[in-house]
Design an enzyme around this catalytic site. Structure first.
Site, PDB file in Angstrom:
ATOM      1  N   ILE A  37     -75.248 -31.352 -53.920  1.00  0.00           N
ATOM      2  CA  ILE A  37     -75.701 -32.333 -54.889  1.00  0.00           C
ATOM      3  C   ILE A  37     -74.462 -32.789 -55.665  1.00  0.00           C
ATOM      4  CG2 ILE A  37     -78.090 -31.567 -55.090  1.00  0.00           C
ATOM      5  CD1 ILE A  37     -77.384 -29.942 -57.502  1.00  0.00           C
ATOM      6  N   ASP A  38     -74.525 -33.987 -56.216  1.00  0.00           N
ATOM      7  CA  ASP A  38     -73.358 -34.572 -56.875  1.00  0.00           C
ATOM      8  C   ASP A  38     -72.876 -33.711 -58.040  1.00  0.00           C
ATOM      9  OD1 ASP A  38     -73.670 -36.693 -55.140  1.00  0.00           O
ATOM     10  OD2 ASP A  38     -74.788 -37.909 -56.591  1.00  0.00           O
ATOM     11  N   LYS A  39     -71.615 -33.899 -58.388  1.00  0.00           N
ATOM     12  CA  LYS A  39     -71.014 -33.178 -59.510  1.00  0.00           C
ATOM     13  C   LYS A  39     -71.840 -33.325 -60.776  1.00  0.00           C
ATOM     14  CE  LYS A  39     -66.940 -33.271 -62.536  1.00  0.00           C
ATOM     15  NZ  LYS A  39     -65.670 -33.957 -62.870  1.00  0.00           N
ATOM     16  N   ARG A  89     -79.412 -42.484 -56.600  1.00  0.00           N
ATOM     17  CA  ARG A  89     -78.669 -43.397 -57.478  1.00  0.00           C
ATOM     18  C   ARG A  89     -78.549 -44.784 -56.852  1.00  0.00           C
ATOM     19  NH1 ARG A  89     -73.371 -39.920 -58.197  1.00  0.00           N
ATOM     20  NH2 ARG A  89     -72.768 -41.591 -59.657  1.00  0.00           N
TER      21      ARG A  89
END
Length: 269
Positions: free
Chosen positions: A107-109, A207
């Site tokens: 998962i993204d930062k 997103r």
């Protein structure tokens, strides 16, 4: 990128001389390509606190904090989830190499929430197969700008690199297929709280898809509005994760609470 680096290091020569990428090859040119030796970078265990929701001999489920990178990369060699996992656990799967031991998905930062980590190769293959077959249950909570009028939605738009900015992803005709389902949880004057369910797991999928339909995520510095609310990144949390356990083959599901900064902002609305 590899060829460009080899040219920079003069590892590719034409007729005994260094060359440039725009050189046009001629008949009878003698081209010599030397091997590019890639240095293996040791990934060190680091004592970084992590929230482990579940652990057994096959799998670890972690509730990742926002701001933490999942695996080492340029600029992040010793402050990632992988560094923390190596400190916590000696045994992680080796399938994704030394930089990504145990990492089955990411998962993204700036996205918080649940992800699964494999402790051995058999478990890794079992979990990766479920991801490929789209049988893993992944539900996210997101806050977006605007008031979504309908209760449910399905976004089916392929995702690929943005030709105008290679650091970004975008909905593009020749991209990889991507499907996101969403349900409206609550509407506010200028925002909508939604639950998103992923069929696919493309980079930045939620997103990109929410921007594609005109409801960018709050706090998203890459795809959202220029004026950013808060300093925690996008309001996106991987809340629920469910999969078949690699050993028992029984369905196992985990749930997590929203981060305090996320829930506090919701309360303020």
């Amino acid at each position: 990128m590899k060829i460009k680096k080899m040219l920079t290091l003069d590892l590719i020569t034409v007729n005994g001389l260094p060359t440039k990428a725009n050189y046009k090859v001629k008949i009878d040119d003698e081209i010599i390509i030397e091997e590019l030796v890639v240095e293996e970078i040791a990934i060190e265990p680091v004592d970084i606190p992590i929230n482990i929701v579940y652990e057994d001999s096959d799998v670890i489920v972690v509730n990742k904090d926002t701001g933490m990178v999942v695996h080492p990369s340029h600029g992040h060699w010793d402050d990632t989830l992988v560094n923390a996992l190596l400190f916590h656990c000696d045994d992680l799967s080796e399938i994704n190499g030394i930089k990504r031991p145990g990492i089955v998905h990411r998962i993204d930062k700036e996205t918080s929430g649940l992800l699964m980590v494999a402790k051995n190769n058999d478990s890794h293959q079992h979990l990766a197969k479920q991801l490929f077959e789209r049988t893993v249950s992944r539900k996210y909570i997101a806050l977006c700008y605007g008031v979504i009028p309908h209760e449910f939605g399905k976004i089916n738009a392929p995702i690929g690199r943005d030709p105008k900015d290679r650091t970004k992803m975008t909905a593009i005709e020749n991209g990889k297929d991507a499907t996101t389902h969403f349900t409206v949880l609550k509407r506010f004057e200028d925002y909508t709280l939604i639950e998103c369910r992923l069929e696919t797991g493309r980079t930045h999928q939620i997103r990109v898809h929410m921007k594609y339909i005109g409801y960018q995520l709050v706090g998203d510095t890459m795809y959202g509005r220029r004026k950013v609310i808060g300093d925690h990144g996008q309001f996106l949390h991987a809340k629920t994760l469910g999969f078949l356990h690699p050993s028992t083959n029984e369905y196992t599901e985990f749930d997590s609470e929203l981060p305090e900064w996320f829930s506090s902002f919701i309360d303020s609305l």
